[in-house]
Design a protein around this motif. Structure first.
Motif, PDB file in Angstrom:
ATOM      1  N   SER A  40     -38.404  23.542  41.854  1.00 18.73           N
ATOM      2  CA  SER A  40     -38.039  22.136  42.441  1.00 18.73           C
ATOM      3  C   SER A  40     -36.639  21.851  42.103  1.00 18.73           C
ATOM      4  O   SER A  40     -35.925  21.514  42.805  1.00 18.73           O
ATOM      5  CB  SER A  40     -38.982  20.985  42.314  1.00 18.73           C
ATOM      6  N   LEU A  41     -36.441  21.943  40.639  1.00 16.94           N
ATOM      7  CA  LEU A  41     -34.877  21.646  40.105  1.00 16.94           C
ATOM      8  C   LEU A  41     -34.138  22.401  40.536  1.00 16.94           C
ATOM      9  O   LEU A  41     -32.982  22.242  40.794  1.00 16.94           O
ATOM     10  CB  LEU A  41     -35.134  21.441  38.693  1.00 16.94           C
ATOM     11  N   ASN A  42     -34.205  23.731  40.675  1.00 21.46           N
ATOM     12  CA  ASN A  42     -33.389  24.799  41.275  1.00 21.46           C
ATOM     13  C   ASN A  42     -32.986  24.450  42.294  1.00 21.46           C
ATOM     14  O   ASN A  42     -31.811  24.688  42.983  1.00 21.46           O
ATOM     15  CB  ASN A  42     -33.789  26.152  41.249  1.00 21.46           C
ATOM     16  N   ILE A  43     -34.103  24.178  43.393  1.00 23.79           N
ATOM     17  CA  ILE A  43     -33.647  23.842  44.834  1.00 23.79           C
ATOM     18  C   ILE A  43     -32.967  22.595  44.906  1.00 23.79           C
ATOM     19  O   ILE A  43     -31.769  22.577  45.511  1.00 23.79           O
ATOM     20  CB  ILE A  43     -35.123  23.625  45.523  1.00 23.79           C
ATOM     21  N   ASN A 150     -49.282  14.253  33.309  1.00 25.60           N
ATOM     22  CA  ASN A 150     -47.855  14.104  33.216  1.00 25.60           C
ATOM     23  C   ASN A 150     -47.089  15.198  34.043  1.00 25.60           C
ATOM     24  O   ASN A 150     -46.266  14.739  34.689  1.00 25.60           O
ATOM     25  CB  ASN A 150     -47.432  13.659  31.760  1.00 25.60           C
ATOM     26  N   LEU A 151     -47.700  16.402  33.684  1.00 28.99           N
ATOM     27  CA  LEU A 151     -47.160  17.438  34.597  1.00 28.99           C
ATOM     28  C   LEU A 151     -47.242  17.418  35.916  1.00 28.99           C
ATOM     29  O   LEU A 151     -46.283  17.590  36.749  1.00 28.99           O
ATOM     30  CB  LEU A 151     -47.594  18.745  33.873  1.00 28.99           C
ATOM     31  N   ASN A 152     -48.448  16.750  36.416  1.00 30.16           N
ATOM     32  CA  ASN A 152     -48.625  16.455  37.751  1.00 30.16           C
ATOM     33  C   ASN A 152     -47.469  15.669  38.289  1.00 30.16           C
ATOM     34  O   ASN A 152     -46.978  15.632  39.472  1.00 30.16           O
ATOM     35  CB  ASN A 152     -50.061  16.240  38.093  1.00 30.16           C
ATOM     36  N   LEU A 153     -47.699  14.383  37.662  1.00 29.88           N
ATOM     37  CA  LEU A 153     -46.487  13.456  37.982  1.00 29.88           C
ATOM     38  C   LEU A 153     -45.192  13.956  38.121  1.00 29.88           C
ATOM     39  O   LEU A 153     -44.337  13.546  39.123  1.00 29.88           O
ATOM     40  CB  LEU A 153     -46.378  12.334  36.946  1.00 29.88           C
ATOM     41  N   LEU A 154     -44.524  14.725  37.083  1.00 28.36           N
ATOM     42  CA  LEU A 154     -43.420  15.256  37.158  1.00 28.36           C
ATOM     43  C   LEU A 154     -43.143  16.230  38.336  1.00 28.36           C
ATOM     44  O   LEU A 154     -42.271  16.145  39.010  1.00 28.36           O
ATOM     45  CB  LEU A 154     -43.174  16.255  35.997  1.00 28.36           C
ATOM     46  N   SER A 155     -44.414  16.979  38.517  1.00 25.07           N
ATOM     47  CA  SER A 155     -43.875  17.946  39.667  1.00 25.07           C
ATOM     48  C   SER A 155     -43.863  17.334  41.052  1.00 25.07           C
ATOM     49  O   SER A 155     -43.210  17.788  42.099  1.00 25.07           O
ATOM     50  CB  SER A 155     -45.201  19.280  39.590  1.00 25.07           C
ATOM     51  N   CYS A 156     -44.946  16.464  41.226  1.00 21.44           N
ATOM     52  CA  CYS A 156     -44.663  15.454  42.476  1.00 21.44           C
ATOM     53  C   CYS A 156     -43.579  14.755  42.669  1.00 21.44           C
ATOM     54  O   CYS A 156     -42.967  14.834  43.809  1.00 21.44           O
ATOM     55  CB  CYS A 156     -45.850  14.821  42.521  1.00 21.44           C
ATOM     56  N   TYR A 157     -42.995  14.259  41.454  1.00 25.09           N
ATOM     57  CA  TYR A 157     -41.690  13.487  41.825  1.00 25.09           C
ATOM     58  C   TYR A 157     -40.662  14.295  42.011  1.00 25.09           C
ATOM     59  O   TYR A 157     -40.042  13.774  43.038  1.00 25.09           O
ATOM     60  CB  TYR A 157     -41.526  12.966  40.303  1.00 25.09           C
ATOM     61  N   TYR A 158     -40.445  15.512  41.411  1.00 22.99           N
ATOM     62  CA  TYR A 158     -39.276  16.306  41.960  1.00 22.99           C
ATOM     63  C   TYR A 158     -39.567  16.738  43.469  1.00 22.99           C
ATOM     64  O   TYR A 158     -38.713  16.934  44.389  1.00 22.99           O
ATOM     65  CB  TYR A 158     -38.901  17.287  40.928  1.00 22.99           C
ATOM     66  N   LEU A 159     -40.904  17.130  43.792  1.00 24.00           N
ATOM     67  CA  LEU A 159     -40.919  17.641  45.180  1.00 24.00           C
ATOM     68  C   LEU A 159     -41.009  16.611  46.269  1.00 24.00           C
ATOM     69  O   LEU A 159     -40.311  16.519  47.148  1.00 24.00           O
ATOM     70  CB  LEU A 159     -42.380  18.065  45.167  1.00 24.00           C
ATOM     71  N   TYR A 160     -41.956  15.469  46.009  1.00 25.63           N
ATOM     72  CA  TYR A 160     -41.805  14.495  47.059  1.00 25.63           C
ATOM     73  C   TYR A 160     -40.742  13.599  47.001  1.00 25.63           C
ATOM     74  O   TYR A 160     -40.539  13.088  48.322  1.00 25.63           O
ATOM     75  CB  TYR A 160     -43.309  13.736  46.971  1.00 25.63           C
ATOM     76  N   GLU A 161     -40.205  13.106  45.890  1.00 20.23           N
ATOM     77  CA  GLU A 161     -39.140  12.071  45.917  1.00 20.23           C
ATOM     78  C   GLU A 161     -37.877  12.652  46.310  1.00 20.23           C
ATOM     79  O   GLU A 161     -37.100  11.826  47.091  1.00 20.23           O
ATOM     80  CB  GLU A 161     -39.017  11.658  44.435  1.00 20.23           C
ATOM     81  N   PHE A 162     -37.725  13.960  46.199  1.00 27.22           N
ATOM     82  CA  PHE A 162     -36.317  14.479  46.676  1.00 27.22           C
ATOM     83  C   PHE A 162     -36.281  15.685  47.565  1.00 27.22           C
ATOM     84  O   PHE A 162     -35.585  15.522  48.737  1.00 27.22           O
ATOM     85  CB  PHE A 162     -35.575  15.270  45.464  1.00 27.22           C
ATOM     86  N   ILE A 163     -37.453  16.590  47.343  1.00 25.98           N
ATOM     87  CA  ILE A 163     -37.453  17.811  48.416  1.00 25.98           C
ATOM     88  C   ILE A 163     -37.894  17.396  49.555  1.00 25.98           C
ATOM     89  O   ILE A 163     -37.363  17.758  50.647  1.00 25.98           O
ATOM     90  CB  ILE A 163     -38.224  19.021  47.663  1.00 25.98           C
ATOM     91  N   GLU A 164     -39.032  16.760  49.615  1.00 23.50           N
ATOM     92  CA  GLU A 164     -39.587  16.301  50.807  1.00 23.50           C
ATOM     93  C   GLU A 164     -39.248  15.264  51.791  1.00 23.50           C
ATOM     94  O   GLU A 164     -39.530  14.945  52.991  1.00 23.50           O
ATOM     95  CB  GLU A 164     -41.214  16.162  50.634  1.00 23.50           C
ATOM     96  N   THR A 165     -38.073  14.560  51.300  1.00 23.89           N
ATOM     97  CA  THR A 165     -37.663  13.258  51.970  1.00 23.89           C
ATOM     98  C   THR A 165     -36.475  13.737  52.951  1.00 23.89           C
ATOM     99  O   THR A 165     -35.968  14.756  52.713  1.00 23.89           O
ATOM    100  CB  THR A 165     -37.192  12.210  51.144  1.00 23.89           C
TER     101      THR A 165
END
Length: 165
Positions: A40-43, A150-165
């Protein structure tokens, strides 16, 4: 679930046998979460689509830390990230200390929970000692629940807050 099961019913000492699948699955799950966060961060940073570290969760975690520090501009966000991974960091460091005892030359040291010996027939840390290597299952379960959350929070954060918007 396996750890909770053996903690509740260990009258036949099955924890001594099933601890290896528990550790393997735990470490593999951590690896996959960290790789998802890296991807996600690479994207987000439009960087080369590459996952460093193979199965070495210490290396992959180091990569994630580096990428988060580059991506997050606010000091508060960086500090929040570091708080979320405190327990994971402690687990990975503790695990790595045990693994390093047996073989410091091997590049992928995470197979200790799959095989008793390396490909070079070098025993892993739990065979190379006469003392028991113990796992505190109660502590393990509570730590892993927090790490997973916490890993789930982080992975969802980068995916849904940034990539999916």
């Amino acid at each position: 679930m396996l750890a909770e099961d053996v903690l509740n019913e260990n009258f036949n000492k099955k924890a001594d046998i099933i601890i290896f699948p528990i550790l393997f699955n735990t470490n593999h799950g951590i690896e996959l979460y960290l790789k998802a966060i890296t991807w996600s961060l690479n994207i987000l940073m439009k960087s080369e689509y590459k996952i460093e570290g193979n199965h070495d969760i210490k290396q992959i975690l180091s990569t994630v830390k580096s990428k988060v520090c580059k991506f997050e501009k606010e000091k508060k966000k960086k500090q929040q990230f570091l708080r979320l991974i405190e327990n994971l960091n402690a687990y990975v460091n503790e695990l790595n200390e045990k693994i390093e005892i047996a073989n410091s030359k091997k590049s992928d040291k995470m197979d200790f929970s799959r095989y008793p010996l390396t490909k070079e027939y070098i025993p892993h840390f739990y065979i190379d000692t006469f003392e028991n290597v113990e796992v505190d299952l109660e502590n393990f379960i509570s730590r892993m629940k927090e790490i997973k959350k916490n890993l789930n929070l982080l992975s969802c954060y980068y995916l849904y807050e940034f990539i999916e918007t």
